[in-house]
Motif scaffolding. Structure first.
Motif, mmCIF file in Angstrom:
data_model
loop_
_atom_site.group_PDB
_atom_site.id
_atom_site.type_symbol
_atom_site.label_atom_id
_atom_site.label_comp_id
_atom_site.label_asym_id
_atom_site.label_seq_id
_atom_site.Cartn_x
_atom_site.Cartn_y
_atom_site.Cartn_z
ATOM 1 N N UNK A 49 56.164 76.753 95.303
ATOM 2 C CA UNK A 49 54.955 77.051 96.071
ATOM 3 C C UNK A 49 54.908 76.277 97.384
ATOM 4 N N UNK A 50 55.322 75.019 97.360
ATOM 5 C CA UNK A 50 55.320 74.216 98.586
ATOM 6 C C UNK A 50 56.292 74.809 99.604
ATOM 7 N N UNK A 51 57.481 75.169 99.151
ATOM 8 C CA UNK A 51 58.458 75.758 100.073
ATOM 9 C C UNK A 51 57.970 77.100 100.619
ATOM 10 N N UNK A 52 57.317 77.881 99.778
ATOM 11 C CA UNK A 52 56.836 79.191 100.221
ATOM 12 C C UNK A 52 55.724 79.038 101.245
ATOM 13 N N UNK A 53 54.808 78.107 101.012
ATOM 14 C CA UNK A 53 53.668 77.963 101.915
ATOM 15 C C UNK A 53 54.046 77.245 103.212
#
Length: 98
Positions: free
Chosen positions: A80-84
């Motif tokens: 999620x961190x990489x996607x956001x």
């Protein structure tokens, strides 16, 4: 003579017309007997849609459980961190799935 016949036959004729109207509506109306097939088709379509929504709800429930702050899944958090933030290491190869 005609008035006497109309006076005697009028109320029963009116009652027959009213009963025929409601009887016809009970058979062919929006909630009548002939609408039963439509109700069955609509029920089947909505049941299928509810099954799909239940599957989607289960997936979302699983993702929420993986992100619980007390014991978060590190892989899910990293994803999620990489996607956001659109972050990646220089040596990583990003393969878009869409």
């Amino acid at each position: 003579m005609v008035r006497v016949i109309l006076r005697r036959a009028g109320p029963p004729a009116l009652a027959l017309i009213v009963m025929a109207f409601f009887g016809g509506y009970a058979v062919v109306g929006q909630n009548g007997i002939l609408a039963y097939g439509d109700y069955k088709r609509e029920l089947a379509a909505r049941t299928a849609s509810y099954v799909a929504l239940d599957k989607q709800r289960a997936v979302l429930k699983n993702r929420v459980a993986l992100l619980d702050p007390r014991h978060a899944n590190p892989d899910m958090v990293e994803e999620l961190v990489r996607k956001q933030l659109k972050l990646a290491h220089p040596d990583e190869v990003i393969v878009p799935l869409n």
